[in-house]
Design an enzyme around this catalytic site. Structure first.
Site, PDB file in Angstrom:
ATOM      1  N   CYS A   1       0.827  -1.198   0.000  1.00 47.84           N
ATOM      2  CA  CYS A   1       0.000   0.000   0.000  1.00 47.84           C
ATOM      3  C   CYS A   1       0.870   1.261   0.000  1.00 47.84           C
ATOM      4  O   CYS A   1       1.426   1.622  -1.028  1.00 47.84           O
ATOM      5  CB  CYS A   1      -0.989  -0.039   1.163  1.00 47.84           C
TER       6      CYS A   1
ATOM      7  N   HIS B   1      -3.608  -5.246   0.485  1.00 45.03           N
ATOM      8  CA  HIS B   1      -3.101  -5.622   1.806  1.00 45.03           C
ATOM      9  C   HIS B   1      -3.124  -7.143   1.977  1.00 45.03           C
ATOM     10  O   HIS B   1      -4.121  -7.703   2.465  1.00 45.03           O
ATOM     11  CB  HIS B   1      -3.938  -4.967   2.901  1.00 45.03           C
TER      12      HIS B   1
ATOM     13  N   GLU C   1      -1.743  -8.761   4.182  1.00 46.74           N
ATOM     14  CA  GLU C   1      -1.716  -9.068   5.618  1.00 46.74           C
ATOM     15  C   GLU C   1      -3.085  -8.953   6.281  1.00 46.74           C
ATOM     16  O   GLU C   1      -3.255  -9.341   7.438  1.00 46.74           O
ATOM     17  CB  GLU C   1      -0.709  -8.155   6.334  1.00 46.74           C
TER      18      GLU C   1
END
Length: 243
Positions: free
Chosen positions: A99, A186, A188
């Site tokens: 990001c 993202h 994660e």
């Protein structure tokens, strides 16, 4: 005989306060999703303070987190971080920008980052791969990812190859050489974290004539994007074992 690999997580920001209280922060999400086990030693360094930054060869790889800041602010800590990124590229040390990290790498290498003319991208969205890369090993040509961003890479840096797109972002992932990658999404995040962002941004989404309820309804945990972090960590650990 090689040992464990050291991966430095370059922290550029924090997650939302409610999510942080319940789940921890970006660096914890990254470590959990990478699932690298004892083969990877994780070190966290905050980019925003005055402490000296690591050198480009002080780790086997680097990961840069997201942030609520904008790389277009050109704050002093951002300029210092961009110089580190250029050194990492010159040293050919593996790097993954997530990001904000994706955007900073693009800007540091001569690309353009600005407010996305196609609007805010948030929620679980479809990613379409446009090129093969070890980062996407084992993943289909199209799969869902979690996104939350307003800025975007509107022009990739010279020599970069675009790896993936979404409906609102033509540069959703790119690479420079074989070892430097940026992903706008993202990997994660899980569904719980993604719902937290949509809920927190619901007022802004409505102001922009979006539908938070519809976005929430599309969020799911079957994104497969975490495999990108696993591929990155596995490749770094494998290289360390061969040394």
């Amino acid at each position: 005989m090689g040992g464990s690999a050291t991966v430095v997580i370059l922290v550029a920001g924090q997650t939302l306060p409610d999510i942080a209280r319940r789940r921890g922060d970006f660096e914890r999400f990254i470590r959990a999703r990478a699932a690298a086990g004892p083969r990877v030693r994780w070190v966290t360094r905050d980019l925003r303070g005055a402490a000296p930054l690591p050198g480009p060869r002080d780790a086997d790889a680097f990961v840069m987190t997201g942030s609520s800041s904008s790389v277009t602010e050109r704050a002093s800590w951002m300029l210092r971080a961009e110089e580190l990124l250029r050194q990492i590229v010159a040293a050919r040390t593996p790097f993954l920008g997530i990001c904000f990290g994706h955007q900073m790498m693009a800007q540091a290498l001569g690309g353009e980052v600005r407010r996305n003319p196609r609007g805010r991208e948030i929620g679980t969205v479809r990613l379409d791969r446009t090129a093969d890369d070890p980062l996407f090993a084992g993943l289909p040509r199209s799969f869902d990812v979690h996104e939350t961003h307003v800025d975007a890479v509107t022009r990739p840096p010279p020599g970069a190859e675009v790896l993936a797109t979404t409906a609102l972002d033509p540069v959703a992932a790119f690479r420079v050489g074989a070892r430097v990658h940026g992903v706008q999404f993202h990997p994660e995040f899980d569904a719980d974290i993604m719902r937290g962002y949509v809920t927190a941004r619901a007022g802004l989404i409505v102001d922009e004539r979006g539908d938070p309820g519809a976005i929430l309804a599309r969020i799911h945990d079957g994104t497969r994007a975490h495999d990108i972090l696993r591929n990155f960590a596995r490749d770094v650990a494998g290289a360390a074992r061969r040394i």
